[in-house]
Structure formats: structure tokens, C-alpha cells
Design an enzyme around this catalytic site. Structure first.
Site, PDB file in Angstrom:
ATOM      1  CG  ASP A 206      21.150   8.973  -4.771  1.00  0.00           C
ATOM      2  OD1 ASP A 206      20.290   8.850  -3.836  1.00  0.00           O
ATOM      3  OD2 ASP A 206      21.594  10.003  -5.570  1.00  0.00           O
ATOM      4  CB  SER A 230      19.793  12.487  -1.337  1.00  0.00           C
ATOM      5  OG  SER A 230      19.059  11.915  -2.340  1.00  0.00           O
ATOM      6  CD  GLN A 280      18.754   8.772  -0.607  1.00  0.00           C
ATOM      7  OE1 GLN A 280      17.940   9.399  -1.051  1.00  0.00           O
ATOM      8  NE2 GLN A 280      19.721   8.453  -1.086  1.00  0.00           N
TER       9      GLN A 280
END
Length: 295
Positions: A206, A230, A280
Site C-alpha cells: 500500500d 485508497s 488498487q
């Protein structure tokens, strides 16, 4: 504050509350961050560990799909509720919800599988990539900057990150390309627990995944009008890997539109083995002036 690696290991060592109704309940701490918001990779990794605690030891997580629902508060612990959706002959499926103050901040579904034989192929690792030892650590780059965010990046992350090209912390990429590559590994050795290593890879996945969107538009993390968060995260673990050994994380953005940007990533071990894939989508917004400056 503890050292970053110990902090991550403490966060991933979630506590089983013993509560059993229709769900298994666990709790975990939050790590400190400069902005006071829970790092998405942390809560994602914790949710995977929670789900794994309810699965037979012979089965390993091979995929997870989740949504970041609300910002988390580092001052509060996190409660993880695991629903045992399905246990088949080869696969187990779990849904994990992470809560603070009674509200969900993350929701994932994870799938676990027994080790099995089957077809085998993979994408090739890019060639011509410099070795990580020849590159400067991102922590060293930002350590000289007297700013809380820079100090947080430099001293509070449990992973060594080394950019193949210059990072986009404060200076834009003049090439405006929609791709980048970084080497990553934990700051020190991790226990010999395959689940912990997979959770650690989710944690690290991430950090930089949306930066390929910023690069494409000449933007940086320091762009004054930038608002980024995100939205969802998917990850597939293809083959065993250690998070305490160097991995090449190759990232690209195929699209950005509607205030959202999509990035795809691949993780390769040093010998060229494809060990994981990541996707993502994030919210990426600029003020009207920021759009013209960054595009």
C-alpha cells in the site's frame, strides 16, 4: 515509540477475544502515523491475519479483495470481526470487517487454499533494473527535510524502499510516465511464519502503488491541492516469498478518470520469480488550479 519493525510485528500480533457467536472477534493496536490516520497497509495486513486465525493451518491466503471505508484513528484499537463464509475441500473463504467506535473502516474477503499442483507460468521480471544496493534508501532522501511527514517517512516505516527512479515526494517526474519500480524489504529479519510474510507483503503493497498515477500527471505527494485516499485493494499471492528479502515492486497506472486513479503492481523476488500481484484504485483530487499545474 518502539522501532518500526517491532511496531509492525506488534500490530500484526492481534488478540483473540474468545468471543464466538456467528463471528470470531479479534483486536489489534494501531501504529502511530504523522497525520493520525491508520495506515491502510497496516489494517489490511491485520485483517488478513485475523482471517487466517480461523482457517486450518494447511491453507494459505492466496487472494484478498477489500474496501477502505473510513479513515482509522491511531489513538484507538481496532476490532476485527471474521465471518466463516465457506470451507470446502481445497478452499476456505472468510470475510473480515475492521471496526473503530462501532463503525467499519475496512472490509475484505480473503480466500485460502491447500498447497496444490497445476499449470505454471508467469510474466517476466523487467530487465536492466539496478540492484537495490546501488540505490539510495527513500528514508535517507527525506531524512534531511525538517517536516513531520518527512520525519515520519524517514524513521517510522518498517520497510526499506529504494526507487529505481527518483521518488515523487517533493519533485515531479518530468517524463510524465505512468509507471515506476521500487525495491522493498523489511528493515530486519522476520519470523519464519509464511502467513506473517504474506501479511507483511500486503502491508508494504500500500505504500507506493498509487504513485504511478501521480507520475503520469507531474504531481507529487507535496502538491498543495492534492487529496488522495485508497478506495479498494486487491492482492494475489502466487508463490512463496519472504518480506525480509529484496523484492522488486513494479507498478503502472492504466487509467485515471472521475477523480479516481487505478494502479497495478507486480512483486518479483530477486531471482525473477513473480510472487504477488496487486491492484488498487484511489481517490485522487486536485483543486482546479492544481489540475492545470499537475497535468
Amino acid at each position: 515509540m518502539t522501532d518500526p519493525l517491532s511496531g509492525m510485528l506488534t500490530a500484526l500480533n492481534i488478540t483473540d477475544t474468545g468471543a464466538r457467536t456467528n463471528e470470531d472477534i479479534f483486536t489489534g493496536p494501531s501504529e502511530w502515523t504523522p497525520l493520525g490516520r491508520v495506515f491502510g497497509g497496516q489494517v489490511l495486513a491485520q485483517a488478513i491475519v485475523a482471517a487466517d486465525r480461523t482457517v486450518d493451518d494447511s491453507r494459505m491466503v492466496h487472494s484478498t479483495h477489500g474496501y477502505f471505508l473510513r479513515p482509522g484513528d491511531v489513538r484507538l484499537p481496532i476490532t476485527f470481526s471474521v465471518e466463516r463464509i465457506h470451507d470446502g475441500r481445497s478452499f476456505s473463504t472468510r470475510r473480515t470487517q475492521a471496526y473503530q467506535n462501532g463503525l467499519p473502516i475496512l472490509s475484505i474477503i480473503a480466500s485460502f487454499q491447500n498447497e496444490d499442483e497445476g499449470l505454471d507460468h508467469q510474466a517476466d521480471m523487467p530487465t536492466g533494473i539496478p540492484e537495490p544496493e546501488t540505490l539510495r534508501s527513500a528514508d535517507d532522501i527525506v531524512a534531511q527535510i525538517d517536516h513531520p511527514l518527512a520525519r515520519g517517512w524517514a524513521h517510522r516505516r518498517p520497510f526499506d524502499i529504494r526507487y529505481v527512479t527518483s521518488p515523487v515526494f517533493f519533485e515531479a517526474d518530468p517524463a510524465h510516465v505512468a509507471h515506476q519500480a521500487v525495491w522493498i524489504k523489511s528493515l530486519g529479519p522476520l519470523p519464519d511464519d509464511p502467513t506473517l510474510h504474506r501479511a507483511a507483503l500486503a502491508y508494504a503493497s500500500d505504500y507506493t502503488i498509487l504513485e504511478s498515477v501521480l507520475r503520469r500527471h507531474g504531481a507529487t505527494w507535496a502538491s498543495p491541492s492534492l487529496k488522495m485516499a485508497s478506495l479498494d485493494h486487491a492482492m494475489w499471492w502466487h508463490r512463496p516469498a519472504r518480506a525480509d528479502e529484496w523484492l522488486l515492486y513494479v507498478q503502472e497506472s492504466p487509467s485515471a478518470s472521475g477523480g479516481r486513479g487505478l494502479s497495478l503492481g507486480r512483486m518479483f523476488s530477486r531471482d525473477g520469480t513473480l510472487v504477488a500481484s496487486v491492484a488498487q484504485e484511489g481517490m485522487i483530487r486536485f483543486s482546479p488550479a492544481g489540475v492545470s499545474a499537475a497535468s
